[in-house]
Design a protein around this motif. Structure first.
Motif, PDB file in Angstrom:
ATOM      1  N   ALA A 119       0.830  -1.204   0.000  1.00  8.86           N
ATOM      2  CA  ALA A 119       0.000   0.000   0.000  1.00  8.86           C
ATOM      3  C   ALA A 119       0.867   1.257   0.000  1.00  8.86           C
ATOM      4  CB  ALA A 119      -0.910   0.006   1.235  1.00  8.86           C
ATOM      5  N   GLY A 120       0.190   2.409  -0.099  1.00  3.95           N
ATOM      6  CA  GLY A 120       0.845   3.700   0.107  1.00  3.95           C
ATOM      7  C   GLY A 120       1.914   4.056  -0.912  1.00  3.95           C
ATOM      8  N   ALA A 121       1.639   3.889  -2.185  1.00  3.69           N
ATOM      9  CA  ALA A 121       2.645   4.138  -3.220  1.00  3.69           C
ATOM     10  C   ALA A 121       2.773   5.621  -3.558  1.00  3.69           C
ATOM     11  CB  ALA A 121       2.305   3.351  -4.488  1.00  3.69           C
ATOM     12  N   SER A 122       3.959   6.011  -3.988  1.00  3.47           N
ATOM     13  CA  SER A 122       4.208   7.341  -4.562  1.00  3.47           C
ATOM     14  C   SER A 122       5.430   7.236  -5.452  1.00  3.47           C
ATOM     15  CB  SER A 122       4.430   8.396  -3.472  1.00  3.47           C
ATOM     16  OG  SER A 122       5.593   8.110  -2.722  1.00  3.47           O
ATOM     17  N   VAL A 123       5.587   8.188  -6.345  1.00  3.35           N
ATOM     18  CA  VAL A 123       6.726   8.208  -7.258  1.00  3.35           C
ATOM     19  C   VAL A 123       7.634   9.374  -6.872  1.00  3.35           C
ATOM     20  CG1 VAL A 123       7.441   8.483  -9.673  1.00  3.35           C
ATOM     21  CG2 VAL A 123       5.409   7.130  -9.115  1.00  3.35           C
ATOM     22  N   THR A 124       8.935   9.136  -6.897  1.00  2.00           N
ATOM     23  CA  THR A 124       9.884  10.176  -6.524  1.00  2.00           C
ATOM     24  C   THR A 124       9.748  11.380  -7.454  1.00  2.00           C
ATOM     25  OG1 THR A 124      11.564   9.043  -7.861  1.00  2.00           O
ATOM     26  CG2 THR A 124      11.583   8.625  -5.496  1.00  2.00           C
ATOM     27  N   PRO A 125      10.040  12.590  -6.955  1.00  2.00           N
ATOM     28  CA  PRO A 125       9.881  13.795  -7.784  1.00  2.00           C
ATOM     29  C   PRO A 125      10.669  13.767  -9.088  1.00  2.00           C
ATOM     30  CG  PRO A 125      10.112  14.397  -5.490  1.00  2.00           C
ATOM     31  CD  PRO A 125      10.396  12.924  -5.570  1.00  2.00           C
ATOM     32  N   ASP A 126      11.780  13.014  -9.137  1.00  2.63           N
ATOM     33  CA  ASP A 126      12.527  12.912 -10.393  1.00  2.63           C
ATOM     34  C   ASP A 126      11.916  11.895 -11.348  1.00  2.63           C
ATOM     35  OD1 ASP A 126      13.235  10.502  -9.207  1.00  2.63           O
ATOM     36  OD2 ASP A 126      15.344  11.018  -8.923  1.00  2.63           O
ATOM     37  N   GLY A 127      10.834  11.235 -10.926  1.00  4.44           N
ATOM     38  CA  GLY A 127      10.117  10.300 -11.783  1.00  4.44           C
ATOM     39  C   GLY A 127      10.779   8.954 -11.965  1.00  4.44           C
ATOM     40  N   LYS A 128      11.824   8.654 -11.195  1.00  2.05           N
ATOM     41  CA  LYS A 128      12.615   7.450 -11.468  1.00  2.05           C
ATOM     42  C   LYS A 128      12.194   6.224 -10.670  1.00  2.05           C
ATOM     43  CE  LYS A 128      16.818   9.903 -12.901  1.00  2.05           C
ATOM     44  NZ  LYS A 128      18.266  10.102 -12.633  1.00  2.05           N
ATOM     45  N   TYR A 129      11.626   6.425  -9.486  1.00  2.00           N
ATOM     46  CA  TYR A 129      11.367   5.268  -8.620  1.00  2.00           C
ATOM     47  C   TYR A 129       9.989   5.333  -7.973  1.00  2.00           C
ATOM     48  CZ  TYR A 129      16.306   4.844  -9.386  1.00  2.00           C
ATOM     49  OH  TYR A 129      17.524   4.748 -10.012  1.00  2.00           O
ATOM     50  N   LEU A 130       9.402   4.144  -7.845  1.00  2.63           N
ATOM     51  CA  LEU A 130       8.140   3.980  -7.141  1.00  2.63           C
ATOM     52  C   LEU A 130       8.445   3.503  -5.726  1.00  2.63           C
ATOM     53  CD1 LEU A 130       4.933   3.682  -7.330  1.00  2.63           C
ATOM     54  CD2 LEU A 130       5.402   1.261  -7.761  1.00  2.63           C
ATOM     55  N   PHE A 131       7.933   4.219  -4.730  1.00  2.33           N
ATOM     56  CA  PHE A 131       8.069   3.821  -3.332  1.00  2.33           C
ATOM     57  C   PHE A 131       6.717   3.296  -2.846  1.00  2.33           C
ATOM     58  CE2 PHE A 131      12.033   5.861  -3.513  1.00  2.33           C
ATOM     59  CZ  PHE A 131      12.731   5.698  -2.310  1.00  2.33           C
ATOM     60  N   PHE A 132       6.747   2.286  -1.970  1.00  8.34           N
ATOM     61  CA  PHE A 132       5.502   1.805  -1.378  1.00  8.34           C
ATOM     62  C   PHE A 132       5.821   1.083  -0.066  1.00  8.34           C
ATOM     63  CE2 PHE A 132       6.981  -1.641  -4.063  1.00  8.34           C
ATOM     64  CZ  PHE A 132       6.663  -2.811  -3.387  1.00  8.34           C
ATOM     65  N   ASN A 133       4.762   0.700   0.652  1.00  4.81           N
ATOM     66  CA  ASN A 133       4.910   0.035   1.946  1.00  4.81           C
ATOM     67  C   ASN A 133       4.474  -1.416   1.833  1.00  4.81           C
ATOM     68  OD1 ASN A 133       5.341   2.710   3.175  1.00  4.81           O
ATOM     69  ND2 ASN A 133       3.144   2.952   2.837  1.00  4.81           N
ATOM     70  N   ARG A 134       5.144  -2.273   2.610  1.00  3.91           N
ATOM     71  CA  ARG A 134       4.760  -3.689   2.643  1.00  3.91           C
ATOM     72  C   ARG A 134       4.845  -4.206   4.073  1.00  3.91           C
ATOM     73  NH1 ARG A 134       7.728  -7.491  -1.462  1.00  3.91           N
ATOM     74  NH2 ARG A 134       6.133  -6.583  -2.828  1.00  3.91           N
ATOM     75  N   ASN A 135       3.815  -4.927   4.478  1.00  2.35           N
ATOM     76  CA  ASN A 135       3.832  -5.572   5.786  1.00  2.35           C
ATOM     77  C   ASN A 135       4.661  -6.846   5.693  1.00  2.35           C
ATOM     78  OD1 ASN A 135       3.255  -6.504   8.372  1.00  2.35           O
ATOM     79  ND2 ASN A 135       1.316  -7.444   7.747  1.00  2.35           N
ATOM     80  N   VAL A 136       5.763  -6.892   6.421  1.00  2.00           N
ATOM     81  CA  VAL A 136       6.613  -8.083   6.431  1.00  2.00           C
ATOM     82  C   VAL A 136       6.554  -8.771   7.797  1.00  2.00           C
ATOM     83  CG1 VAL A 136       8.142  -7.252   4.623  1.00  2.00           C
ATOM     84  CG2 VAL A 136       8.653  -6.677   6.999  1.00  2.00           C
ATOM     85  N   GLY A 137       5.621  -8.313   8.655  1.00  2.00           N
ATOM     86  CA  GLY A 137       5.434  -8.920   9.969  1.00  2.00           C
ATOM     87  C   GLY A 137       4.172  -9.745  10.004  1.00  2.00           C
ATOM     88  N   SER A 138       3.536  -9.772  11.141  1.00  2.00           N
ATOM     89  CA  SER A 138       2.306 -10.535  11.311  1.00  2.00           C
ATOM     90  C   SER A 138       1.105  -9.663  10.970  1.00  2.00           C
ATOM     91  CB  SER A 138       2.193 -11.025  12.754  1.00  2.00           C
ATOM     92  OG  SER A 138       1.933  -9.925  13.626  1.00  2.00           O
ATOM     93  N   ASP A 139      -0.084 -10.179  11.251  1.00  2.74           N
ATOM     94  CA  ASP A 139      -1.300  -9.405  11.008  1.00  2.74           C
ATOM     95  C   ASP A 139      -1.422  -8.207  11.946  1.00  2.74           C
ATOM     96  OD1 ASP A 139      -2.013 -11.090   8.987  1.00  2.74           O
ATOM     97  OD2 ASP A 139      -3.361 -12.327  10.209  1.00  2.74           O
TER      98      ASP A 139
END
Length: 296
Positions: free
Chosen positions: A252-272
Motif C-alpha cells: 500500500a501507500g505508493a508514490s513516485v519520486t519527484p525525479d520520476g525514477k522510482y516507485l516507493f511503497f509500503n509492505r507488511n513483512v510482519g504478522s497481522d
C-alpha cells in the motif's frame, strides 16, 4: 583554584567526548543520492535497510522535490506505549543526517512544485523562514477523515478517507475551477471498486493514478492498482500492478519520486498486527510496462 581546575578538566573531557561522538556519527552517515542506496531494478527492494527500514514499523517514505530531504513515519516506544514519529533525513554536503521532526502530524506528500507539504486535510506552506504553521484546507474538506492527499501540477487534489469498519473508503478529487477548488467529487467505479480503497497518488501531469485496495482476484491483504487517463479524458479500468509489486501481504501507500525514477511503497513483512512494515522501492519503468498500448 583547585575546583576551577577540576571544572576545566571536566569541560575539556566533555568536549573531547562530544567531538569523538560527532566524528564517529559523521563517518557512519549515508552519503550520496537516495541516502547512498544502490538503485533497484524492476524487482522491488527494501529501501535503506538498517537506516530507514528496520525490524520495526516505517511508513510513507517521500523525497522533497529537490531530492535533498527524505521524510517518513516511524513507530517507536514499546508495546505498552507505542508512538509514531515524523522523521527527516536532510542532505548536507552530500551526507544525510537524521532528526525527529515531531510526533505524527499526517502522511506527508509534497506538491510537485515543492511549495506545499500536504498532511491530509491540513498543509504547510514554504516561506523564506521555512515551513509555515499547519493550516486547514478549508471547510469543504473538514468533513472528510483524510489519510492522504496528493496534488498535481494543475492543483487538482486527490484524496482518500478513513473507511468504515466494513472497509468502505472512497477516493475523491477536487479540481481548481475559476481559481478555487471545487466541491470534492468521487471517482467512478474504475477507481472506487472493492474495499479498503486508500492512499492515492496522482501523477504530476494527471496521466495516471495509483492507490491500494482489496479487490476480487487480488494477491494479498491489499494490492496496489493503477489507472491511466485515456485519450477521451476518462480513466481506464483498474490494473493490478502485478506479482512483482504485490505480495500475499499488505502492499500500500505508493508514490513516485519527484525525479520520476522510482516507485516507493509500503509492505507488511510482519504478522497481522503490522509490527514490522518496511518501505520498498522499484524502478518506475514498471508503470510504463502497465500502460495500455492505445496510450503509447
Amino acid at each position: 583554584m583547585k575546583t576551577h581546575s577540576i571544572t576545566q578538566n571536566a569541560i575539556a573531557a566533555t568536549l573531547l567526548l562530544i567531538a569523538f561522538a560527532i566524528s564517529a556519527t559523521d563517518d557512519t552517515v549515508p552519503e550520496g543520492p537516495y541516502l547512498g542506496q544502490k538503485p533497484p531494478g524492476l524487482i522491488p527492494e527494501v529501501f535503506a535497510p538498517g537506516v530507514v527500514s528496520t525490524k520495526g514499523w516505517e511508513l510513507n517514505g517521500v523525497f522533497s522535490p529537490d531530492m535533498a530531504s527524505f521524510y517518513f513515519l516511524r513507530e517507536s516506544g514499546n508495546d505498552n506505549n507505542p508512538r509514531q514519529e515524523f522523521v527527516l533525513f536532510k542532505q548536507k554536503n552530500n551526507k544525510w543526517y537524521e532528526e525527529v521532526v515531531s510526533a505524527r502530524k499526517g502522511q506527508a506528500i509534497f506538491s510537485p512544485d515543492g511549495k506545499t507539504l500536504h498532511l491530509g486535510k491540513r498543509y504547510q506552506s514554504w516561506t523564506d523562514k521555512g515551513w509555515s504553521e499547519i493550516k486547514s484546507l478549508g471547510s469543504q474538506f473538514e468533513k472528510f477523515e483524510i489519510m492522504r492527499l496528493t496534488s498535481s501540477l494543475y492543483g487538482t487534489y486527490v484524496f482518500d478517507e478513513i473507511g468504515m469498519p466494513d472497509g468502505d473508503g472512497i477516493i475523491r478529487y477536487s479540481r481548481i475551477i475559476d481559481g478555487k477548488h471545487e466541491a470534492p467529487k468521487a471517482f467512478g467505479k474504475e477507481i472506487n471498486s472493492g474495499t479498503w480503497k486508500a492512499h492515492p497518488f496522482i501523477a504530476p501531469d494527471e496521466s495516471y493514478l495509483i492507490w491500494d485496495a482489496r479487490m476480487e482476484g487480488g494477491l494479498g491483504g491489499s494490492d496496489l492498482y493503477i489507472s491511466f487517463k485515456l485519450n477521451n479524458g476518462l480513466w481506464s479500468e483498474a490494473i493490478n500492478m502485478g506479482e512483482q509489486i504485490n505480495s500475499d501481504a499488505w502492499d500500500a501507500g505508493a508514490s513516485v519520486t519527484p525525479d520520476g525514477k522510482y516507485l516507493f511503497f509500503n509492505r507488511n513483512v510482519g504478522s497481522d498486527k503490522y509490527e514490522n512494515v518496511d518501505i520498498y522501492w522499484v524502478d518506475a519503468q514498471i508503470i510504463e510496462q502497465l500502460r495500455p498500448k492505445e496510450l503509447d
